[in-house]
Write a protein that holds these residues in place. Structure first.
Motif, PDB file in Angstrom:
ATOM      1  N   GLU A 431       8.273   8.573 -11.646  1.00  0.00           N
ATOM      2  CA  GLU A 431       6.894   8.461 -12.114  1.00  0.00           C
ATOM      3  C   GLU A 431       5.950   7.957 -11.025  1.00  0.00           C
ATOM      4  O   GLU A 431       4.788   8.351 -10.959  1.00  0.00           O
ATOM      5  CB  GLU A 431       6.828   7.526 -13.329  1.00  0.00           C
ATOM      6  CG  GLU A 431       7.343   8.170 -14.609  1.00  0.00           C
ATOM      7  CD  GLU A 431       7.021   7.330 -15.826  1.00  0.00           C
ATOM      8  OE1 GLU A 431       6.343   6.285 -15.664  1.00  0.00           O
ATOM      9  OE2 GLU A 431       7.438   7.712 -16.938  1.00  0.00           O
ATOM     10  N   VAL A 432       6.423   7.059 -10.166  1.00  0.00           N
ATOM     11  CA  VAL A 432       5.532   6.484  -9.127  1.00  0.00           C
ATOM     12  C   VAL A 432       5.767   7.096  -7.761  1.00  0.00           C
ATOM     13  O   VAL A 432       5.095   6.730  -6.791  1.00  0.00           O
ATOM     14  CB  VAL A 432       5.721   4.946  -9.045  1.00  0.00           C
ATOM     15  CG1 VAL A 432       5.370   4.286 -10.359  1.00  0.00           C
ATOM     16  CG2 VAL A 432       7.139   4.596  -8.608  1.00  0.00           C
ATOM     17  N   GLY A 433       6.728   8.017  -7.653  1.00  0.00           N
ATOM     18  CA  GLY A 433       7.066   8.579  -6.343  1.00  0.00           C
ATOM     19  C   GLY A 433       5.891   9.250  -5.668  1.00  0.00           C
ATOM     20  O   GLY A 433       5.633   9.058  -4.465  1.00  0.00           O
ATOM     21  N   THR A 434       5.156  10.061  -6.433  1.00  0.00           N
ATOM     22  CA  THR A 434       4.003  10.754  -5.852  1.00  0.00           C
ATOM     23  C   THR A 434       2.939   9.767  -5.382  1.00  0.00           C
ATOM     24  O   THR A 434       2.360   9.915  -4.304  1.00  0.00           O
ATOM     25  CB  THR A 434       3.392  11.715  -6.881  1.00  0.00           C
ATOM     26  OG1 THR A 434       4.384  12.656  -7.281  1.00  0.00           O
ATOM     27  CG2 THR A 434       2.207  12.452  -6.277  1.00  0.00           C
ATOM     28  N   ALA A 435       2.707   8.736  -6.179  1.00  0.00           N
ATOM     29  CA  ALA A 435       1.668   7.768  -5.850  1.00  0.00           C
ATOM     30  C   ALA A 435       1.999   7.002  -4.575  1.00  0.00           C
ATOM     31  O   ALA A 435       1.151   6.859  -3.669  1.00  0.00           O
ATOM     32  CB  ALA A 435       1.465   6.804  -7.014  1.00  0.00           C
ATOM     33  N   ILE A 436       3.228   6.476  -4.466  1.00  0.00           N
ATOM     34  CA  ILE A 436       3.561   5.676  -3.286  1.00  0.00           C
ATOM     35  C   ILE A 436       3.675   6.557  -2.037  1.00  0.00           C
ATOM     36  O   ILE A 436       3.358   6.114  -0.921  1.00  0.00           O
ATOM     37  CB  ILE A 436       4.850   4.867  -3.511  1.00  0.00           C
ATOM     38  CG1 ILE A 436       6.054   5.792  -3.749  1.00  0.00           C
ATOM     39  CG2 ILE A 436       4.687   3.888  -4.646  1.00  0.00           C
ATOM     40  CD1 ILE A 436       7.379   5.043  -3.869  1.00  0.00           C
ATOM     41  N   THR A 437       4.126   7.800  -2.199  1.00  0.00           N
ATOM     42  CA  THR A 437       4.174   8.709  -1.045  1.00  0.00           C
ATOM     43  C   THR A 437       2.776   9.021  -0.545  1.00  0.00           C
ATOM     44  O   THR A 437       2.511   8.997   0.661  1.00  0.00           O
ATOM     45  CB  THR A 437       4.897  10.014  -1.431  1.00  0.00           C
ATOM     46  OG1 THR A 437       6.212   9.724  -1.890  1.00  0.00           O
ATOM     47  CG2 THR A 437       4.981  10.950  -0.236  1.00  0.00           C
ATOM     48  N   ALA A 438       1.844   9.309  -1.486  1.00  0.00           N
ATOM     49  CA  ALA A 438       0.461   9.578  -1.085  1.00  0.00           C
ATOM     50  C   ALA A 438      -0.162   8.353  -0.436  1.00  0.00           C
ATOM     51  O   ALA A 438      -0.891   8.451   0.565  1.00  0.00           O
ATOM     52  CB  ALA A 438      -0.357  10.017  -2.299  1.00  0.00           C
ATOM     53  N   GLY A 439       0.111   7.170  -0.999  1.00  0.00           N
ATOM     54  CA  GLY A 439      -0.436   5.951  -0.417  1.00  0.00           C
ATOM     55  C   GLY A 439       0.073   5.698   0.992  1.00  0.00           C
ATOM     56  O   GLY A 439      -0.682   5.289   1.885  1.00  0.00           O
ATOM     57  N   THR A 440       1.364   5.948   1.195  1.00  0.00           N
ATOM     58  CA  THR A 440       1.943   5.763   2.544  1.00  0.00           C
ATOM     59  C   THR A 440       1.361   6.764   3.532  1.00  0.00           C
ATOM     60  O   THR A 440       1.027   6.420   4.676  1.00  0.00           O
ATOM     61  CB  THR A 440       3.466   5.915   2.474  1.00  0.00           C
ATOM     62  OG1 THR A 440       3.995   4.958   1.561  1.00  0.00           O
ATOM     63  CG2 THR A 440       4.093   5.706   3.847  1.00  0.00           C
ATOM     64  N   LEU A 441       1.223   8.014   3.118  1.00  0.00           N
ATOM     65  CA  LEU A 441       0.695   9.044   4.014  1.00  0.00           C
ATOM     66  C   LEU A 441      -0.760   8.778   4.382  1.00  0.00           C
ATOM     67  O   LEU A 441      -1.184   9.068   5.508  1.00  0.00           O
ATOM     68  CB  LEU A 441       0.841  10.419   3.365  1.00  0.00           C
ATOM     69  CG  LEU A 441       2.271  10.948   3.232  1.00  0.00           C
ATOM     70  CD1 LEU A 441       2.269  12.303   2.542  1.00  0.00           C
ATOM     71  CD2 LEU A 441       2.933  11.043   4.597  1.00  0.00           C
ATOM     72  N   THR A 442      -1.557   8.241   3.443  1.00  0.00           N
ATOM     73  CA  THR A 442      -2.957   7.947   3.783  1.00  0.00           C
ATOM     74  C   THR A 442      -3.048   6.852   4.837  1.00  0.00           C
ATOM     75  O   THR A 442      -3.985   6.834   5.639  1.00  0.00           O
ATOM     76  CB  THR A 442      -3.740   7.513   2.529  1.00  0.00           C
ATOM     77  OG1 THR A 442      -3.063   6.423   1.889  1.00  0.00           O
ATOM     78  CG2 THR A 442      -3.886   8.667   1.552  1.00  0.00           C
ATOM     79  N   THR A 443      -2.090   5.929   4.846  1.00  0.00           N
ATOM     80  CA  THR A 443      -2.077   4.899   5.895  1.00  0.00           C
ATOM     81  C   THR A 443      -1.650   5.487   7.231  1.00  0.00           C
ATOM     82  O   THR A 443      -2.233   5.191   8.273  1.00  0.00           O
ATOM     83  CB  THR A 443      -1.122   3.756   5.499  1.00  0.00           C
ATOM     84  OG1 THR A 443      -1.531   3.222   4.246  1.00  0.00           O
ATOM     85  CG2 THR A 443      -1.139   2.665   6.553  1.00  0.00           C
ATOM     86  N   ILE A 444      -0.640   6.345   7.190  1.00  0.00           N
ATOM     87  CA  ILE A 444      -0.124   6.926   8.433  1.00  0.00           C
ATOM     88  C   ILE A 444      -1.118   7.896   9.051  1.00  0.00           C
ATOM     89  O   ILE A 444      -1.306   7.929  10.272  1.00  0.00           O
ATOM     90  CB  ILE A 444       1.227   7.627   8.167  1.00  0.00           C
ATOM     91  CG1 ILE A 444       2.285   6.592   7.781  1.00  0.00           C
ATOM     92  CG2 ILE A 444       1.680   8.429   9.373  1.00  0.00           C
ATOM     93  CD1 ILE A 444       3.617   7.199   7.375  1.00  0.00           C
ATOM     94  N   VAL A 445      -1.803   8.677   8.228  1.00  0.00           N
ATOM     95  CA  VAL A 445      -2.679   9.733   8.738  1.00  0.00           C
ATOM     96  C   VAL A 445      -3.904   9.158   9.454  1.00  0.00           C
ATOM     97  O   VAL A 445      -4.560   9.858  10.224  1.00  0.00           O
ATOM     98  CB  VAL A 445      -3.100  10.667   7.586  1.00  0.00           C
ATOM     99  CG1 VAL A 445      -4.232  10.055   6.759  1.00  0.00           C
ATOM    100  CG2 VAL A 445      -3.512  12.033   8.113  1.00  0.00           C
ATOM    101  N   VAL A 446      -4.203   7.883   9.192  1.00  0.00           N
ATOM    102  CA  VAL A 446      -5.346   7.257   9.868  1.00  0.00           C
ATOM    103  C   VAL A 446      -5.175   7.299  11.384  1.00  0.00           C
ATOM    104  O   VAL A 446      -6.142   7.421  12.136  1.00  0.00           O
ATOM    105  CB  VAL A 446      -5.508   5.800   9.371  1.00  0.00           C
ATOM    106  CG1 VAL A 446      -6.485   5.033  10.250  1.00  0.00           C
ATOM    107  CG2 VAL A 446      -5.976   5.789   7.931  1.00  0.00           C
ATOM    108  N   PHE A 447      -3.914   7.218  11.856  1.00  0.00           N
ATOM    109  CA  PHE A 447      -3.668   7.152  13.299  1.00  0.00           C
ATOM    110  C   PHE A 447      -3.432   8.524  13.918  1.00  0.00           C
ATOM    111  O   PHE A 447      -3.218   8.617  15.130  1.00  0.00           O
ATOM    112  CB  PHE A 447      -2.457   6.253  13.581  1.00  0.00           C
ATOM    113  CG  PHE A 447      -2.686   4.815  13.211  1.00  0.00           C
ATOM    114  CD1 PHE A 447      -3.273   3.959  14.122  1.00  0.00           C
ATOM    115  CD2 PHE A 447      -2.343   4.331  11.966  1.00  0.00           C
ATOM    116  CE1 PHE A 447      -3.495   2.631  13.800  1.00  0.00           C
ATOM    117  CE2 PHE A 447      -2.555   3.012  11.624  1.00  0.00           C
ATOM    118  CZ  PHE A 447      -3.145   2.162  12.544  1.00  0.00           C
ATOM    119  N   ALA A 448      -3.446   9.575  13.122  1.00  0.00           N
ATOM    120  CA  ALA A 448      -3.225  10.917  13.671  1.00  0.00           C
ATOM    121  C   ALA A 448      -4.263  11.311  14.717  1.00  0.00           C
ATOM    122  O   ALA A 448      -3.929  11.956  15.720  1.00  0.00           O
ATOM    123  CB  ALA A 448      -3.187  11.943  12.532  1.00  0.00           C
ATOM    124  N   PRO A 449      -5.547  10.952  14.562  1.00  0.00           N
ATOM    125  CA  PRO A 449      -6.536  11.377  15.568  1.00  0.00           C
ATOM    126  C   PRO A 449      -6.324  10.788  16.953  1.00  0.00           C
ATOM    127  O   PRO A 449      -6.990  11.206  17.902  1.00  0.00           O
ATOM    128  CB  PRO A 449      -7.874  10.885  14.968  1.00  0.00           C
ATOM    129  CG  PRO A 449      -7.635  10.782  13.508  1.00  0.00           C
ATOM    130  CD  PRO A 449      -6.209  10.350  13.382  1.00  0.00           C
TER     131      PRO A 449
END
Length: 855
Positions: A431-449
């Motif tokens: 039930e929470v897998g999608t939420a925590i995965t999206a939350g983790t990716l939004t933190t990681i993607v900040v440093f992609a640029p």
């Protein structure tokens, strides 16, 4: 989301596999962490090629004209150059090429060598070789030892250090060179008597050729006899000083008849002191690619082992400078702060969950994720440094988030839905897998640029923060979706959920706020706009400084003389400066004070005690106020700003003066320094340019010299020996050490211009003629060195900033120099650090904007 469910379900059903996987991860991470290099800041690998040309000549001006400019001209055809610098001295030319970030240094190094070799015919004939390096040499020692050996004389101590310590330390991996300073060295002085030479019809060059011919070492092939090969090695060498005296010049004449052969102390202009006393010691320089801390530790171990030599039993080694200590101290502070943060995070976690075992499992996420991150950092080629540790510290507070969400979701399924432990773990994670995965990716993607930034410095700095942070967060996601549900599925349900009265009250307040916002949408929008406006106003008040000056544990005071003074006069200035500093040593919190100086420059290196009550910037101001007012002497501190490293200048921010003549640029720089010193926000105003001096110029009379058959080369050689002497290629061999042999004219230190003009020059027919008949002699101003950037001669005026931003300082400089008149053909421009500040700030804004879009 299907993927987390599949991974989590597999982990729940196969706990042994999960356990073994994480045990392996811990072992690999611990192994990698123990072998990671430690340094203060990451190596900013700016592609670089350096070309060195050793060349002994009369003046930097001549070398610049005959060597530097042709080399610069041909190297400018090399593709992919960002900037080119050259530094011309009286014995060496160094050309530094900063390449574009996408260039390969090895390939460019080969191309640079081929280009320089292609113009060898345009360079002086006595240039023997070139030096090509992909990195510049380190300019400062990483370790300095002072040696006290009361039972040994200065000469014996110097020889023992050279044989038993220096050579041992130079074999340590990562050490580039070891230099001995202080002590007493001697050489064999062959002082020729001009009258005796003239009486016997000999020339200085005759004696030089005879010494070189007798003192040799070469291979003459081999002899094959009875299946045995024997090497044939003719050997002629001096082992005693009497061998030189007895060397025949003719059947009835020896060198002892025309010269005085004695030992003489070496005139060492580079003087070293420690806390006001003459010092004997060693300075260790590392290779550019070597790790600072590892090399320093290996050198200290090797020095301790070398000090146990029986002949050094009475010697004491004192470490007076160790750059690795400040690095380790800074990293230890960060590690301690990280541990404290982790403990506080665990305490807050327990206060919220109020159950010991779930809290312990969630808290274990932090060390597990950090150990996994250490392994990733090791294989990614990163080091433990200030920036990477900052990334790990930032991650500590984020690592438990995913595990908290998963554990609470599983607990909710067990309490309110009555599911079995296995089923509750499966559904809770799903039930929470999608939420925590999206939350983790939004933190990681900040440093992609960061991969799109233009500067190596910005990319390297951000990568050392981003990689540890993103890796640890990704590891925490893996732990939360595999290890945590696998363990919770096998734990008993435990007691009922404890009441959280504080959190319950906060929930009530939060609910009321949400209801009020939904009922008064326009008012909520107005409040949000006011908050955004306040944030924008606060941002406009912030000072923007991308490279603030760091407050380190050491200070370096530099001073240089406009011109050249007697060494005794320079020593008097050093005595006065040292007395002022040592007198305020306790008050200012200064530790050891080491000094080096020569005829026209001095450096005083001060370590700061940890219990000092003043910041380094305040100590700098206090010391500058104590400096004596000496004409033509400029005192300044080397800046600690971490800006773009182009291997030029002292790290300050400033103004570049560009023109044809370094001497004229130095005059302009002094006028500009007077202007900048009127600005309270500009401190430590100085120029890094070398001082000027007086040179004796010899102008050959070509007509007279041609009539008498004297070449300019022979004339210059005779005068060179008369004034400066000449060092023989091979010295006096004592077995374990060699004393240099110098050939010079008797009483050359006391020679006057009148005596020089009467110097006898030998003619091809055996007669002599005075120098004044063949040449004119005059004094001319000369420079110690010449600096150029992008094939333009330049001098940089640098300063430190106090209570002002670089942007405001730029506007202040432009206003001050708006009416400053430059001579025709000369100009000024902002120093490159101003542009670097703006470039870094622009990159950061682009990265933030791109990160917002990606989120």
């Amino acid at each position: 989301m299907l993927t987390p469910m599949i991974v989590s379900r597999a982990a729940i059903r196969r706990p042994v596999t999960v356990a073994m996987a994480f045990v392996a991860m811990v072992i690999v991470g611990a192994f990698a962490g123990a072998r990671m290099s430690v340094e203060e800041y990451p190596d900013e690998e700016k592609p670089y090629v350096g070309v060195g040309v050793p060349y002994q000549s009369s003046s930097p001006q001549e070398i610049e004209r005959n060597v530097t400019r042709p080399v610069e001209e041909i190297l400018s055809t090399l593709g992919g150059i960002d900037r080119m610098f050259s530094h011309t001295r009286s014995d060496y030319v160094w050309v530094s090429i900063a390449l574009d970030d996408d260039q390969d240094t090895a390939t460019k190094g080969i191309e640079a060598k081929e280009l320089v070799e292609s113009i060898r015919h345009r360079l002086p004939d006595d240039i023997r070789h070139f030096n090509i390096r992909n990195r510049d040499d380190e300019s400062e020692p990483i370790l300095s030892f002072v040696v006290s050996a009361a039972e040994l004389g200065w000469l014996d101590a110097w020889r023992l250090l050279d044989a038993q310590v220096r050579q041992v330390l130079e074999r340590v991996p990562g050490v580039n060179s070891v230099r001995i300073f202080g002590g007493e060295q001697r050489y064999v002085r062959v002082a020729l008597n001009p009258g005796r030479l003239e009486a016997h019809g000999l020339d200085v060059l005759d004696v030089e050729r005879r010494l070189e011919a007798e003192n040799f070492h070469l291979s003459a092939g081999h002899i094959d006899q009875a299946r045995i090969e024997t090497q044939l090695r003719p050997l002629g060498k001096f082992t005693e000083i009497q061998d030189i005296r007895d060397l025949p010049l003719s059947p009835d004449l020896t060198i002892g008849d025309v010269a005085e052969v004695t030992y003489a102390p070496l005139d060492e202009s580079d003087q070293r002191r420690l806390n006001g006393e003459d010092a004997l010691g060693l300075s260790v320089y590392k290779k550019p690619e070597a790790n600072l801390v590892a090399v320093a530790e290996a050198v200290e171990e090797a020095a301790d082992a070398a000090a146990e030599h029986p002949e050094l039993a009475g010697a004491t080694f004192l470490t007076v400078g160790n750059n690795a200590e400040s690095v380790i101290r800074a990293l230890d502070n960060l590690i301690q702060n990280g541990i404290i943060g982790g403990v506080l995070s665990a305490i807050v976690l327990f206060a919220f969950i109020r159950r010991f075992i779930p809290s312990l499992l969630i808290a274990a996420t932090v060390p597990l994720a950090l150990v996994a991150t250490m392994g990733a950092m090791y294989f990614a080629g990163l080091t433990l440094n200030v920036l990477s540790l900052v990334g790990l510290m930032l991650a500590v507070g984020l690592l438990v988030d995913n595990s908290v969400v998963v554990s609470e979701s599983i607990a909710l399924k067990r309490r309110e839905h009555g599911l079995s432990p296995y089923e509750a773990a499966d559904r809770g994670v799903t039930e929470v897998g999608t939420a925590i995965t999206a939350g983790t990716l939004t933190t990681i993607v900040v440093f992609a640029p960061t991969v799109f930034l233009n500067t190596v410095e910005s990319t390297t700095a951000l990568a050392n923060v981003a990689i540890p942070l993103c890796t640890s967060i990704a590891a925490s996601l893996l732990i939360a979706t595999t290890l945590i549900p696998a363990l919770l599925a096998r734990l008993p349900e435990g007691r009922r959920e404890p009441r959280h009265r504080v959190f319950e009250r906060l929930s009530v307040v939060y609910g009321k706020v949400v209801l009020f916002t939904l009922k008064h949408r326009y008012s909520a929008l107005l409040v949000a706009a006011l908050v955004a406006s306040a944030g924008w106003f606060a941002y406009r008040q912030l000072d923007v400084n991308m490279n603030p000056q760091s407050d380190s544990g050491s200070l370096e005071l530099r001073f240089w003389v406009r011109g050249t003074m007697a060494l005794e006069r320079m020593e008097g200035i050093v005595d006065e400066v040292e007395a002022s500093i040592l007198g305020a040593r306790e008050e200012l919190g200064i530790g050891d004070v080491s000094t080096t100086f020569d005829y026209d420059r001095g450096n005083i290196f001060m370590t700061m005690r940890e219990d000092g009550k003043y910041a380094a910037s305040i100590v700098q101001d206090r010391i500058l106020e104590m400096m004596p007012d000496v004409p033509n002497v400029n005192f300044y501190f080397r800046s600690k700003r971490r800006g773009r490293d182009y291997r030029d200048g002292d790290g300050g921010i400033g103004v570049r003066l560009i023109g044809d003549s370094t001497a004229r640029l130095m005059d302009i720089s002094e006028e500009m320094i007077e202007i900048f010193e009127t600005v309270p926000n500009f401190t430590n105003v100085h120029t890094q340019s070398e001082s000027s001096r007086q040179d004796l110029v010899l102008r050959v009379k070509p007509e007279q010299a041609g009539q008498l058959g004297v070449t300019a080369q022979n004339l210059a050689r005779s005068v060179s020996v008369a004034l400066g002497g000449v060092q023989m290629r091979r010295g006096l061999d004592h077995g374990s050490w060699v004393d240099d042999i110098h050939l010079e004219i008797e009483d050359r230190d006391d020679i006057r211009i009148q005596d020089l003009m009467r110097l006898p020059i030998f003619l091809p027919d055996g007669d002599t003629v005075a120098l004044e008949a063949l040449a004119d002699v005059e004094f001319q101003p000369s420079l110690r060195s010449i600096r150029r950037e992008n094939r333009e001669t330049n001098v940089t005026v640098e300063f430190s900033l106090k209570d002002i931003t670089p942007a405001a300082a730029r506007a202040e400089v432009e206003a001050l120099l708006a009416g400053f008149e430059m001579p025709a053909g000369y100009r000024w421009e902002m120093g490159r650090d101003f542009d670097f500040e703006a470039e870094q700030f622009r990159d950061m804004l682009i990265m933030i904007g791109a990160a917002i879009l990606l989120v």
